[in-house]
Scaffold this active site. Structure first.
Site, PDB file in Angstrom:
ATOM      1  CG  ASP A 224      40.075  27.725  54.008  1.00 49.67           C
ATOM      2  OD1 ASP A 224      40.812  26.741  53.843  1.00 49.67           O
ATOM      3  OD2 ASP A 224      38.940  27.800  53.528  1.00 49.67           O
TER       4      ASP A 224
ATOM      5  CG  ASN B  27      27.223  28.530  52.594  1.00 47.12           C
ATOM      6  OD1 ASN B  27      28.249  28.299  51.947  1.00 47.12           O
ATOM      7  ND2 ASN B  27      27.250  28.952  53.838  1.00 47.12           N
TER       8      ASN B  27
ATOM      9  CG  HIS C 232      31.730  28.247  52.099  1.00 43.49           C
ATOM     10  ND1 HIS C 232      30.879  27.464  52.849  1.00 43.49           N
ATOM     11  CD2 HIS C 232      32.830  27.497  51.921  1.00 43.49           C
ATOM     12  CE1 HIS C 232      31.451  26.302  53.096  1.00 43.49           C
ATOM     13  NE2 HIS C 232      32.644  26.292  52.535  1.00 43.49           N
TER      14      HIS C 232
ATOM     15  CD  GLU D 100      30.436  30.184  55.875  1.00 41.81           C
ATOM     16  OE1 GLU D 100      29.762  30.003  54.847  1.00 41.81           O
ATOM     17  OE2 GLU D 100      30.724  29.273  56.678  1.00 41.81           O
TER      18      GLU D 100
HETATM   19  C1  GLP Z   1      35.460  23.880  53.438  1.00 44.19           C
HETATM   20  C2  GLP Z   1      36.655  24.649  52.915  1.00 44.19           C
HETATM   21  C3  GLP Z   1      36.371  25.211  51.554  1.00 44.19           C
HETATM   22  C4  GLP Z   1      35.845  24.111  50.662  1.00 44.19           C
HETATM   23  C5  GLP Z   1      34.537  23.615  51.195  1.00 44.19           C
HETATM   24  C6  GLP Z   1      33.881  22.541  50.357  1.00 44.19           C
HETATM   25  O1  GLP Z   1      34.494  24.692  54.018  1.00 44.19           O
HETATM   26  N1  GLP Z   1      37.072  25.687  53.758  1.00 44.19           N
HETATM   27  O2  GLP Z   1      37.549  25.776  51.026  1.00 44.19           O
HETATM   28  O3  GLP Z   1      35.672  24.589  49.366  1.00 44.19           O
HETATM   29  O4  GLP Z   1      34.818  23.079  52.475  1.00 44.19           O
HETATM   30  O5  GLP Z   1      34.316  21.297  50.797  1.00 44.19           O
HETATM   31  P1  GLP Z   1      33.968  19.917  50.143  1.00 44.19           P
HETATM   32  O6  GLP Z   1      34.862  19.797  48.975  1.00 44.19           O
HETATM   33  O7  GLP Z   1      34.303  18.925  51.232  1.00 44.19           O
HETATM   34  O8  GLP Z   1      32.541  19.926  49.791  1.00 44.19           O
END
Ligand code: GLP
Length: 254
Positions: free
Chosen positions: A62, A144, A146, A151
């Site tokens: 992303d 959440n 995702h 989302e």
């Molecule tokens: C962002 C990314 C996701 C990732 C998520 C969790 O939203 N787009 O791909 O999995 O964060 O991030 P973290 O590892 O910082 O908790």
């Protein structure tokens, strides 16, 4: 796994093993805090194996809409900082969706921005197909539920597209932006359908903040309210969790 360090070791070993088995492997790659330790270890190992990434192809999950690649908060910058600048991956083999659709707009400057984004997403899907699809995709887990930036409410068959981010996601990701600078509220993301086509999936979840999401994932009910639950539809998923993330789901054997 005991903690985030052990999880990172396991994830890095998995990634290096995937390259060992197929030096031209096609990887789906995540951002966020969780994979940082994995990238650190991969970089440390590849320093001593200079041809590590020579034929590897990478596709990021992303990117934020509207952030130029050079912006320090962009996922392309993140990838350069934590992986691309330190291994011998070729420029033409590393792909991150472009949230500014720069190349599309260079070719068709009069295109409305939304249409340019749509074309950038179609181009990204086609680029994945052109190399034969994703072999192994590493994923973080949002609080959440995702995955990538899909989302709650994202259709299980969704493809790469522009999405609105949940306020909680923007808040959680604010730490990656300079203080006071707003987190973009939109992103381009591989769809759940795109991710499920990867031949193998590896999910990483570390820390107490992920405990609830891990419990819900383990429960097994597939629902678009909780995007990660779509992983139950895949035939080859490895979930790596540390003790803090697993605490609400699994009891330690006594
Ligand atoms: C962002 C990314 C996701 C990732 C998520 C969790 O939203 N787009 O791909 O999995 O964060 O991030 P973290 O590892 O910082 O908790």
């Amino acid at each position: 796994m005991k903690d985030a360090a052990e999880l990172s070791r396991r994830a890095a070993a998995d990634l290096l093993d995937a390259i060992d088995r197929d030096p031209a492997v096609v990887l789906g790659l995540p951002t966020g805090n969780t994979p940082l330790g994995m990238y650190r270890r991969v970089v440390a190992t590849c320093r001593h194996a200079p041809r590590c990434f020579r034929d590897v192809r990478t596709f990021n999950l992303d990117e934020y809409v509207g952030l130029p690649a050079e912006h320090p908060g962009s996922y392309r910058s993140y990838m350069r900082r934590h992986l691309f600048d330190h291994v011998d991956v070729r420029c033409e083999n590393m792909s991150v969706p472009d949230g500014t659709a720069r190349e599309v707009l260079r070719q068709a400057p009069d295109l409305p921005f939304e249409e340019a984004l749509r074309r950038e997403c179609a181009r990204y899907e086609a680029a994945i197909q052109a190399v034969g699809g994703l072999d192994v995709t590493y994923l973080g887990l949002g609080q959440n539920g995702h995955i990538a930036f899909n989302e709650p409410g994202s259709p299980l068959g969704s493809r790469t597209r522009a999405v609105e981010l949940a306020p909680s996601t923007c808040a959680a990701n604010a730490r990656h932006f300079p203080p006071g600078e707003p987190v973009p509220q939109r992103a381009l993301t591989m769809g759940i359908g795109t991710i499920l086509e990867s031949r193998r999936l590896v999910v990483l979840a570390a820390g107490a903040a992920k405990a609830e999401a891990v419990t819900r994932l383990a429960r097994g009910e597939v629902t678009d309210d909780f995007p990660a639950s779509a992983l139950h539809l895949h035939w080859d998923v490895t979930v790596l969790v540390d003790e803090a993330a697993a605490a609400a789901t699994f009891r330690r054997p006594s």
